[in-house]
Design a protein around this motif. Structure first.
Motif, PDB file in Angstrom:
ATOM      1  N   ASP A  48       0.863  -1.061  -0.037  1.00 11.82           N
ATOM      2  CA  ASP A  48      -0.040   0.019   0.116  1.00 11.82           C
ATOM      3  C   ASP A  48       0.829   1.402  -0.122  1.00 11.82           C
ATOM      4  O   ASP A  48       0.706   2.204   0.963  1.00 11.82           O
ATOM      5  N   PRO A  49       1.603   1.458  -1.158  1.00 15.76           N
ATOM      6  CA  PRO A  49       2.422   2.210  -1.011  1.00 15.76           C
ATOM      7  C   PRO A  49       2.032   3.968  -1.075  1.00 15.76           C
ATOM      8  O   PRO A  49       2.486   4.909  -0.548  1.00 15.76           O
ATOM      9  N   VAL A  50       0.940   3.963  -1.698  1.00 16.71           N
ATOM     10  CA  VAL A  50       0.251   5.267  -1.789  1.00 16.71           C
ATOM     11  C   VAL A  50      -0.301   5.759  -0.360  1.00 16.71           C
ATOM     12  O   VAL A  50      -0.823   6.874  -0.381  1.00 16.71           O
ATOM     13  N   LYS A  51      -0.608   4.941   0.593  1.00 14.59           N
ATOM     14  CA  LYS A  51      -0.827   5.405   1.778  1.00 14.59           C
ATOM     15  C   LYS A  51      -0.088   6.710   2.216  1.00 14.59           C
ATOM     16  O   LYS A  51      -0.498   7.663   2.939  1.00 14.59           O
ATOM     17  N   TYR A  52       0.961   6.650   1.939  1.00 15.33           N
ATOM     18  CA  TYR A  52       1.847   7.738   2.248  1.00 15.33           C
ATOM     19  C   TYR A  52       1.734   9.087   1.661  1.00 15.33           C
ATOM     20  O   TYR A  52       2.286  10.241   2.139  1.00 15.33           O
ATOM     21  N   ASP A  53       0.957   9.312   0.891  1.00 14.62           N
ATOM     22  CA  ASP A  53       0.266  10.530   0.066  1.00 14.62           C
ATOM     23  C   ASP A  53      -0.359  11.258   1.202  1.00 14.62           C
ATOM     24  O   ASP A  53      -0.206  12.460   1.250  1.00 14.62           O
ATOM     25  N   PHE A  54      -1.003  10.285   2.244  1.00 15.28           N
ATOM     26  CA  PHE A  54      -1.590  11.381   3.426  1.00 15.28           C
ATOM     27  C   PHE A  54      -0.575  12.090   4.018  1.00 15.28           C
ATOM     28  O   PHE A  54      -0.912  13.012   4.708  1.00 15.28           O
ATOM     29  N   ALA A  55       0.759  11.222   4.293  1.00 14.29           N
ATOM     30  CA  ALA A  55       1.592  11.797   5.179  1.00 14.29           C
ATOM     31  C   ALA A  55       2.256  13.024   4.811  1.00 14.29           C
ATOM     32  O   ALA A  55       2.536  13.927   5.232  1.00 14.29           O
ATOM     33  N   LEU A  56       2.713  12.759   3.186  1.00 14.81           N
ATOM     34  CA  LEU A  56       3.358  13.890   2.539  1.00 14.81           C
ATOM     35  C   LEU A  56       2.542  15.194   2.219  1.00 14.81           C
ATOM     36  O   LEU A  56       2.864  15.912   2.586  1.00 14.81           O
ATOM     37  N   PHE A  57       1.142  14.847   2.230  1.00 13.03           N
ATOM     38  CA  PHE A  57       0.335  16.121   1.845  1.00 13.03           C
ATOM     39  C   PHE A  57       0.063  16.683   3.240  1.00 13.03           C
ATOM     40  O   PHE A  57       0.051  17.952   3.360  1.00 13.03           O
ATOM     41  N   GLY A  58      -0.282  16.072   4.262  1.00  9.42           N
ATOM     42  CA  GLY A  58      -0.439  16.407   5.639  1.00  9.42           C
ATOM     43  C   GLY A  58       0.660  17.388   6.120  1.00  9.42           C
ATOM     44  O   GLY A  58       0.226  18.185   6.437  1.00  9.42           O
ATOM     45  N   LEU A  59       1.854  16.637   5.820  1.00 13.09           N
ATOM     46  CA  LEU A  59       2.890  17.429   6.211  1.00 13.09           C
ATOM     47  C   LEU A  59       3.113  18.937   5.512  1.00 13.09           C
ATOM     48  O   LEU A  59       3.347  19.647   6.210  1.00 13.09           O
ATOM     49  N   GLY A  60       2.916  18.903   4.373  1.00  8.99           N
ATOM     50  CA  GLY A  60       3.171  19.929   3.480  1.00  8.99           C
ATOM     51  C   GLY A  60       2.084  21.055   3.547  1.00  8.99           C
ATOM     52  O   GLY A  60       2.350  22.185   3.992  1.00  8.99           O
ATOM     53  N   VAL A  61       0.813  20.520   3.580  1.00  8.72           N
ATOM     54  CA  VAL A  61      -0.273  21.367   3.761  1.00  8.72           C
ATOM     55  C   VAL A  61      -0.788  22.138   4.982  1.00  8.72           C
ATOM     56  O   VAL A  61      -0.817  23.087   5.179  1.00  8.72           O
ATOM     57  N   PHE A  62      -0.924  21.082   5.798  1.00  7.91           N
ATOM     58  CA  PHE A  62      -1.260  21.445   7.377  1.00  7.91           C
ATOM     59  C   PHE A  62      -0.187  21.728   8.429  1.00  7.91           C
ATOM     60  O   PHE A  62      -0.174  22.795   9.151  1.00  7.91           O
ATOM     61  N   GLU A  63       1.162  21.072   8.055  1.00  8.40           N
ATOM     62  CA  GLU A  63       2.234  21.564   9.083  1.00  8.40           C
ATOM     63  C   GLU A  63       3.263  22.230   8.506  1.00  8.40           C
ATOM     64  O   GLU A  63       4.300  22.731   9.132  1.00  8.40           O
ATOM     65  N   LYS A  64       3.166  22.591   7.108  1.00  7.37           N
ATOM     66  CA  LYS A  64       4.184  23.526   6.281  1.00  7.37           C
ATOM     67  C   LYS A  64       5.509  22.961   6.766  1.00  7.37           C
ATOM     68  O   LYS A  64       6.356  23.748   6.890  1.00  7.37           O
ATOM     69  N   PHE A  65       5.673  21.726   6.730  1.00 12.88           N
ATOM     70  CA  PHE A  65       7.010  20.913   7.139  1.00 12.88           C
ATOM     71  C   PHE A  65       8.046  21.426   6.257  1.00 12.88           C
ATOM     72  O   PHE A  65       8.081  21.652   5.094  1.00 12.88           O
TER      73      PHE A  65
END
Length: 256
Positions: A239-256
Motif C-alpha cells: 500500500d505505498p500510496v498511503k504515504y500520500d496522506f503523510a506527505l500531503f498532510g505534512l506539506g499542507v497542514f504542518e508547512k513542514f
C-alpha cells in the motif's frame, strides 16, 4: 533496513494514521464523491472532481458541487441519458481553464466509455501492469479522446508517456482502489491492486519528499514519480500510496 530508514517509516506511518481519517474529508475534494452510494455515481463524480482538482481547495469543492448540481446530482444517469439540450445547459460552467466546452466533451466521452468499453474501471484494468498503472493512464487518455474533440480539451487529462506525473488521475485512482477501512478512500475497484498505485505528486508532496530525502529530482514529473514510487514501495510494498496522506498532510497542514 538501516535505522534511519526504520525511523522514517515510523514517522511517516504515524502521519498516515493522523491524516487517513474521516475528518480529513472536511476540507478535501474527496468529500464530493462521498455524497453518493452507487458505484458508477461515485466513480464519475470522483473522476470529474479530480479533473478540476487544482488551485484553491475550497473553490475546487464549491465548483465540483456546482458541477454535480448541473448533472441533477445523478451523474451516471446524466452520462447515459443526456440530450444535446442537457449538454447546452453546461456551457456556462468554468473552473480555472476547464470550461463548459470541456465538460460537454467529458460527458460525451464518459457515455462512450460506459456504453462501449465497459466503464471507467474496465478501461484502466484492461491496460494495467503488475507494478504500475502509469501505462494504463496513457491508454485511458487514448480511449477518452477517441471521439471528435477540441484540441484544447486534451490538456485536462495528463499522459505519463509524455513525461507527466499525472497527479490528478493518480489521486482519482487512489480514491477508487485503496480500501475503505478508514472511511476515506473507497476501494470499489476490485480489479486493481493498491500495490500498483502511485503517489499523486504535486508541489506539496514533492517538497516534503525532497526534505525527507525520498526524492532527489527537482521537477515534479514522470521521472520523479518513478523515483518516489521506488522509495515508497520499499516502505510498504502492498500500500505505498498511503504515504500520500503523510506527505500531503505534512506539506499542507504542518508547512513542514
Amino acid at each position: 533496513m538501516k535505522l534511519r530508514d526504520s525511523e522514517l517509516k515510523d514517522f511517516l506511518d504515524e502521519k498516515v494514521e493522523q491524516y487517513n481519517h474521516p475528518r480529513f474529508l472536511e476540507n478535501d475534494p474527496l468529500q464530493v464523491p462521498h455524497l453518493f452510494s452507487k458505484k458508477e455515481d461515485i466513480e464519475i463524480s470522483g473522476f470529474l472532481t479530480a479533473t478540476i482538482a487544482w488551485g484553491n481547495r475550497k473553490s475546487i469543492i464549491n465548483n465540483a458541487r456546482k458541477l454535480l448540481g448541473l448533472l441533477d446530482h445523478a451523474p451516471y444517469d446524466f452520462v447515459l441519458n443526456h440530450t444535446p439540450d442537457d449538454l447546452e445547459k453546461l456551457a456556462p460552467f468554468v473552473h480555472r481553464t476547464f470550461n463548459g466546452l470541456d465538460l460537454q466533451y467529458f460527458l460525451v466521452s464518459l457515455k462512450n466509455i460506459y456504453e462501449n468499453h465497459g466503464g471507467l474501471e474496465a478501461v484502466f484494468s484492461k491496460n494495467q501492469e503488475s507494478d504500475s498503472l502509469q501505462p494504463a493512464i496513457s491508454k485511458f487518455k487514448e480511449v477518452f479522446f477517441e471521439l471528435p474533440h477540441l484540441p484544447r480539451t486534451t490538456k485536462h487529462i495528463s499522459d505519463p508517456n509524455k513525461g507527466s506525473a499525472a497527479k490528478r488521475i493518480n489521486m482519482f485512482l487512489r480514491w477508487m482502489v485503496r480500501d475503505n477501512n478508514t472511511g476515506v478512500d473507497f476501494g470499489i475497484w476490485k480489479s486493481l491492486n493498491p500495490a500498483q498505485l502511485s503517489c499523486p505528486l504535486d508541489v506539496h508532496s514533492g517538497n516534503v519528499a525532497r526534505k525527507l530525502k525520498l526524492l532527489k529530482r527537482k521537477q515534479n514529473d514522470a521521472k520523479a514519480l518513478l523515483e518516489l514510487d521506488k522509495k515508497l514501495r520499499k516502505l510498504d510494498s502492498t500500500d505505498p500510496v498511503k504515504y500520500d496522506f503523510a506527505l500531503f498532510g505534512l506539506g499542507v497542514f504542518e508547512k513542514f
